[in-house]
Design an enzyme around this catalytic site. Structure first.
Site, mmCIF file in Angstrom:
data_model
loop_
_atom_site.group_PDB
_atom_site.id
_atom_site.type_symbol
_atom_site.label_atom_id
_atom_site.label_comp_id
_atom_site.label_asym_id
_atom_site.label_seq_id
_atom_site.Cartn_x
_atom_site.Cartn_y
_atom_site.Cartn_z
ATOM 1 N N GLU A 93 -7.243 0.000 -9.217
ATOM 2 C CA GLU A 93 -7.167 -0.516 -7.853
ATOM 3 C C GLU A 93 -7.193 0.622 -6.833
ATOM 4 O OE1 GLU A 93 -4.800 -4.693 -8.492
ATOM 5 O OE2 GLU A 93 -3.609 -2.910 -8.200
ATOM 6 N N CYS A 106 -6.371 4.859 -0.441
ATOM 7 C CA CYS A 106 -5.409 5.246 -1.469
ATOM 8 C C CYS A 106 -6.131 5.126 -2.820
ATOM 9 C CB CYS A 106 -4.209 4.295 -1.398
ATOM 10 S SG CYS A 106 -3.014 4.568 -2.695
ATOM 11 N N CYS A 113 -0.160 4.204 -16.113
ATOM 12 C CA CYS A 113 0.607 5.444 -15.979
ATOM 13 C C CYS A 113 1.583 5.530 -17.138
ATOM 14 C CB CYS A 113 1.366 5.461 -14.658
ATOM 15 S SG CYS A 113 2.285 6.998 -14.402
ATOM 16 N N CYS A 117 8.171 4.687 -14.618
ATOM 17 C CA CYS A 117 9.272 4.605 -13.652
ATOM 18 C C CYS A 117 9.722 3.151 -13.596
ATOM 19 C CB CYS A 117 8.825 5.083 -12.278
ATOM 20 S SG CYS A 117 8.349 6.817 -12.298
ATOM 21 N N CYS A 120 8.429 0.713 -10.724
ATOM 22 C CA CYS A 120 7.011 0.757 -10.335
ATOM 23 C C CYS A 120 6.150 -0.179 -11.184
ATOM 24 C CB CYS A 120 6.511 2.190 -10.456
ATOM 25 S SG CYS A 120 4.730 2.359 -10.241
ATOM 26 N N CYS A 333 2.738 0.481 -1.726
ATOM 27 C CA CYS A 333 3.137 1.463 -2.734
ATOM 28 C C CYS A 333 3.781 0.814 -3.950
ATOM 29 C CB CYS A 333 4.187 2.395 -2.166
ATOM 30 S SG CYS A 333 3.538 3.553 -1.036
HETATM 31 N N1 SAH Z 1 2.460 8.835 -9.761
HETATM 32 C C1 SAH Z 1 2.500 9.398 -8.463
HETATM 33 C C2 SAH Z 1 1.596 8.713 -7.460
HETATM 34 C C3 SAH Z 1 1.543 7.217 -7.508
HETATM 35 S S1 SAH Z 1 3.047 6.360 -7.083
HETATM 36 C C4 SAH Z 1 3.931 9.450 -7.966
HETATM 37 O O1 SAH Z 1 4.806 8.864 -8.600
HETATM 38 O O2 SAH Z 1 4.150 10.119 -6.952
HETATM 39 C C5 SAH Z 1 3.058 6.568 -5.313
HETATM 40 C C6 SAH Z 1 4.404 6.361 -4.655
HETATM 41 O O3 SAH Z 1 4.786 4.980 -4.716
HETATM 42 C C7 SAH Z 1 5.548 7.143 -5.277
HETATM 43 O O4 SAH Z 1 6.252 7.846 -4.291
HETATM 44 C C8 SAH Z 1 6.435 6.062 -5.885
HETATM 45 O O5 SAH Z 1 7.772 6.486 -5.898
HETATM 46 C C9 SAH Z 1 6.187 4.917 -4.931
HETATM 47 N N2 SAH Z 1 6.504 3.600 -5.464
HETATM 48 C C10 SAH Z 1 6.351 3.160 -6.715
HETATM 49 N N3 SAH Z 1 6.761 1.864 -6.823
HETATM 50 C C11 SAH Z 1 7.172 1.485 -5.593
HETATM 51 C C12 SAH Z 1 7.667 0.273 -5.040
HETATM 52 N N4 SAH Z 1 7.797 -0.823 -5.775
HETATM 53 N N5 SAH Z 1 7.979 0.257 -3.721
HETATM 54 C C13 SAH Z 1 7.784 1.335 -2.951
HETATM 55 N N6 SAH Z 1 7.296 2.496 -3.408
HETATM 56 C C14 SAH Z 1 6.997 2.583 -4.717
HETATM 57 FE FE1 SF4 Z 2 3.605 6.501 -12.594
HETATM 58 FE FE2 SF4 Z 2 4.510 4.668 -10.897
HETATM 59 FE FE3 SF4 Z 2 6.103 6.591 -11.733
HETATM 60 FE FE4 SF4 Z 2 4.101 7.208 -10.030
HETATM 61 S S1 SF4 Z 2 5.871 5.913 -9.608
HETATM 62 S S2 SF4 Z 2 4.725 8.306 -11.907
HETATM 63 S S3 SF4 Z 2 2.564 5.720 -10.784
HETATM 64 S S4 SF4 Z 2 5.199 4.992 -13.032
#
Ligand code: SAH
Ligand code: SF4
Length: 350
Positions: A93, A106, A113, A117, A120, A333
């Site tokens: 996406e 973006c 991934c 996390c 996420c 995000c």
């Molecule tokens: N993997 C990289 C880039 C993709 S995630 C990283 O983790 O930085 C991009 C951003 O989205 C990160 O700062 C992550 O903490 C944030 N993010 C992930 N899930 C989210 C959510 N449900 N609400 C708001 N931000 C989120």
């Molecule tokens: Fe991967 Fe989501 Fe963690 Fe970024 S925030 S490192 S995309 S699992």
């Protein structure tokens, strides 16, 4: 035979390719102009190139690799989420955002991934594979062609961890910033990492001029490990030292992204811990209110967001709150995981 994709090549590589084909270097200029400036989608549109050479190009090469599977637009039409299918059938996406004169895309860097996390949506998909250079660049090319717009900003904050696909992501950024391609300034391109320390150091050593964002999300080592398992490998203290190393080497501030989650990392003590952690490091902090993708986590209350940022206002940091765009279409995000479409959304399925 699999067609070689011209858009994964930087201008120098494209010139070499033309010379190898017995053509003049100047051919590369023509191709770059057609692909990136005039944004054509096929060789037949390249009218100042002879038919014979166009046919030769068609036989051997393609321009573009992703195909549009689905486009979902927010009600205000300022945010558009693209679901792209890759040649092996997997999907990624990308999000296009319009804000005054700014046109931001973006981009995804991987399919899924591996870092899992807990908060996420992408993390929940697991890891499928790295994206090729062409697949990264093509997300941008497709979108600029689709809207016939010059793009002004790029954030590598879509699916995946860009620093676990370092070479391809940086090669893609080099094409995106190249004057003969998209010509987007290096400071208009932001790479967001969850904190892969060796790659942060490499990025600093190579003096890459792109903006660096680090997803911190908590200053407390235990809480961060709970939210981001990658913290077990690269703990908070060492991560801050890597950010310090980056600043000392480049004199550029990193942006710490901090997803604010109710009751978990949005309390006064969390703000104080963050203050203490970064007090002697010139940096920026970007607060991202949590987009609810997991039933275990809740967005912070509005007054909790205000309370959280208060202590930083008289420090040597720039603090901002990112108001999420595209929440109604799960394009904000951390909501990228293909699928779920909200209510009342205009949806184009192709
Ligand atoms: N993997 C990289 C880039 C993709 S995630 C990283 O983790 O930085 C991009 C951003 O989205 C990160 O700062 C992550 O903490 C944030 N993010 C992930 N899930 C989210 C959510 N449900 N609400 C708001 N931000 C989120
Ligand atoms: Fe991967 Fe989501 Fe963690 Fe970024 S925030 S490192 S995309 S699992």
């Amino acid at each position: 035979m699999k067609h070689k994709n011209l858009i994964g090549l930087n201008p120098t590589e494209l010139e070499q390719l033309m010379v190898e084909m017995g053509e003049s270097r100047f051919r590369a200029d023509q191709l770059l102009d057609w692909i990136y400036k005039k944004r054509v989608s096929g060789f037949d549109d390249m009218t100042n190139i002879s038919k014979a050479f166009r046919n030769k190009l068609k036989e051997n090469f393609s321009i573009g690799t992703v195909s549009l599977e689905k486009l979902v637009s927010s009600q205000d039409n300022f945010t558009h989420k693209f679901l792209f299918r890759l040649t092996d059938g997997l999907c990624i996406e990308s999000v296009f955002m319009i804000e005054n004169k700014r046109r931001t895309v973006c981009l995804s860097s991987q399919v899924g991934c591996a870092l899992n996390c807990d908060f996420c949506a992408t993390g929940k998909m697991g890891f499928k594979r790295n994206l090729e250079v062409a697949e990264i660049v093509d997300q941008l090319l497709f979108i600029s062609r689709y809207f016939d717009e010059d793009l002004t900003n790029v954030v590598i904050m879509g699916m995946g961890e860009p620093f676990l696909n370092y070479e391809n992501v940086l090669n893609a950024c080099d094409i995106i910033s190249n004057d003969r391609c998209f010509a987007i300034g290096k400071r208009k391109i932001t790479i967001s990492t969850s904190g892969i320390i060796p790659a942060i150091k490499q990025f600093a050593d190579e003096d890459r001029k792109y903006k660096l964002a680090i997803s911190l999300n908590s200053a407390d080592n235990d809480i961060r490990s709970l939210l981001m398992p990658v913290n077990n490998k690269y703990p908070v203290r060492e991560l801050i030292n890597a950010a310090r190393y980056y600043f000392n080497k480049t004199r550029r501030r990193v942006t710490f992204e901090y997803v604010l989650i109710r009751g978990l990392n949005d309390r006064r003590m969390d703000a104080e811990a963050l203050q203490k952690l970064i007090h002697d490091l010139p940096c920026k902090i970007n607060i991202i209110p949590y987009n609810e993708t997991d039933e275990n986590y809740r967005q912070s209350a509005e007054n909790a967001i205000d309370d959280f940022i208060q202590p930083f206002l008289n420090m040597n940091v720039v603090i901002s709150v990112r108001r999420s765009r595209g929440v109604d279409i799960n394009a904000a995000c951390g909501q990228l995981s293909y699928g779920v479409v909200g209510k009342g959304i205009s949806e184009t399925v192709l």
